[in-house]
Design an enzyme around this catalytic site. Structure first.
Site, PDB file in Angstrom:
ATOM      1  N   LYS A  65       0.817  -1.222   0.000  1.00 46.61           N
ATOM      2  CA  LYS A  65       0.000   0.000   0.000  1.00 46.61           C
ATOM      3  C   LYS A  65       0.855   1.279   0.000  1.00 46.61           C
ATOM      4  O   LYS A  65       0.474   2.288  -0.584  1.00 46.61           O
ATOM      5  CB  LYS A  65      -0.953   0.009   1.198  1.00 46.61           C
ATOM      6  CG  LYS A  65      -2.054  -1.052   1.092  1.00 46.61           C
ATOM      7  CD  LYS A  65      -3.019  -0.961   2.264  1.00 46.61           C
ATOM      8  CE  LYS A  65      -4.035  -2.094   2.196  1.00 46.61           C
ATOM      9  NZ  LYS A  65      -5.041  -1.999   3.279  1.00 46.61           N
ATOM     10  N   TYR A 225     -10.886  -9.908  10.950  1.00 52.08           N
ATOM     11  CA  TYR A 225     -12.118 -10.691  11.095  1.00 52.08           C
ATOM     12  C   TYR A 225     -11.753 -12.166  11.164  1.00 52.08           C
ATOM     13  O   TYR A 225     -10.597 -12.543  10.986  1.00 52.08           O
ATOM     14  CB  TYR A 225     -13.099 -10.392   9.948  1.00 52.08           C
ATOM     15  CG  TYR A 225     -12.596 -10.799   8.590  1.00 52.08           C
ATOM     16  CD1 TYR A 225     -11.838  -9.923   7.818  1.00 52.08           C
ATOM     17  CD2 TYR A 225     -12.867 -12.074   8.073  1.00 52.08           C
ATOM     18  CE1 TYR A 225     -11.360 -10.298   6.583  1.00 52.08           C
ATOM     19  CE2 TYR A 225     -12.395 -12.451   6.830  1.00 52.08           C
ATOM     20  CZ  TYR A 225     -11.645 -11.564   6.089  1.00 52.08           C
ATOM     21  OH  TYR A 225     -11.166 -11.944   4.864  1.00 52.08           O
TER      22      TYR A 225
END
Ligand code: ATR
Length: 280
Positions: A65, A225
């Site tokens: 990123k 998650y």
């Protein structure tokens, strides 16, 4: 048919192709979306190949990123604050425009899907790495009363805060993560929302903060998650908070990227519901 993909390493586990395929189906957009494994030492070349082969844009995930942001010719304000990009769009001459939809995805999931308004609230951010950097700007834009950033390595929290320093609601904690340190700085150690952006659970570590930071019924949000979010969720439940994992953030950041590329907002709440059912 327009082509999109996600560049990462590893990328095999990515749920983005399934999410974007469903968005395209539900909105009638003529596009496809694939996984693109980029070599760790040559992201730039992999990106250029994708542009040359006719890709219209891509998502970028770990660990590229920051490099994606550096390679772009132009960047949105939220990507500039993050110094990182998860969404790239390509112009007709191959120009690269960087955006970062991670923070918008987090804020939408908290406010719309979880129904917790952030305006005027007290937020504690655990961590100051890439995950935290990607979301701080949009969290500030949501208008919290205060946003405190705490991190094991103080210097990283200070750097991150310095970049966002024009916002009055932002504090940096100079001490590690002790409740005492919060009190010494005259801050009330009760937070409405505590966001875990650390990687502590991946190494089996404990939640790196005193549970007294949680107001009763606080939202305890883990940006991860599945199994990776379990330790934080258990900690939240044991201390009277409401846990939420990052699946909604994953779907909402994808929806925001989709909207950037296609100018159409997909029904993200529906797709999140479908994913929760598929994972259950
Ligand atoms: P990411 O891109 O996922 O944010 P990162 O940039 O390596 O990855 O950042 C990981 C974050 O988790 C950092 O805030 C890190 O703290 P340091 O800056 O001190 O390294 C934090 N972290 C990782 N393991 C941790 C642990 N066991 N306890 C507390 N914080 C931890």
């Amino acid at each position: 048919m327009d082509h999109y993909g996600v560049l990462g390493n590893p990328v095999e586990h990515s749920k983005s192709p399934a999410i974007h395929a469903r968005f395209a189906e539900l909105t009638g957009q003529a596009m496809d979306y694939c996984k693109l494994l980029a070599p760790l030492d040559n992201f730039a070349q992999a990106l250029q190949q994708w542009i040359d082969s006719g890709g219209r844009g891509c998502n970028v995930t770990v660990p590229f990123k920051f490099e994606a942001f550096q390679l772009a010719g132009t960047a949105s304000e939220r990507a500039t604050l993050a110094q990182a990009a998860n969404t790239l769009s390509f112009g007709d001459a191959g120009q690269i425009a960087a955006d970062n939809t991670d923070g918008a995805g987090l804020v939408r999931d908290i406010q719309l899907n979880a129904g917790v308004s952030l305006a005027g609230r007290d937020i504690l951010m655990l961590g100051a790495g890439g995950a935290a950097a990607g979301v701080l700007g949009p969290l500030l834009m949501a208008g919290p009363r205060r946003l405190v950033v705490t991190n094991r390595t103080h210097a990283k929290a200070l750097d991150l805060v310095a970049r966002h320093a024009k916002h009055p609601s932002l504090h940096a904690m100079l001490q590690k993560t002790e409740l005492l340190a919060l009190e010494q700085q005259g801050l009330q150690a009760n937070f409405d929302v505590v966001i875990n952006a650390t990687a502590s659970s991946l190494s089996g570590g404990a939640v790196p903060v005193d549970p007294r930071v949680l107001k009763p019924g606080a939202l305890a949000y883990d940006m991860m998650y599945g199994a990776a979010a379990k330790a934080f969720s258990d900690w939240a439940l044991a201390h009277g908070a409401v846990p939420r994992d990052g699946l909604g953030m994953l779907v909402e950041q994808a929806a925001e990227s989709f909207a950037v590329w296609r100018g159409v907002r997909p029904p993200s709440a529906q797709v999140l519901q479908e994913m929760r059912e598929a994972l259950a």
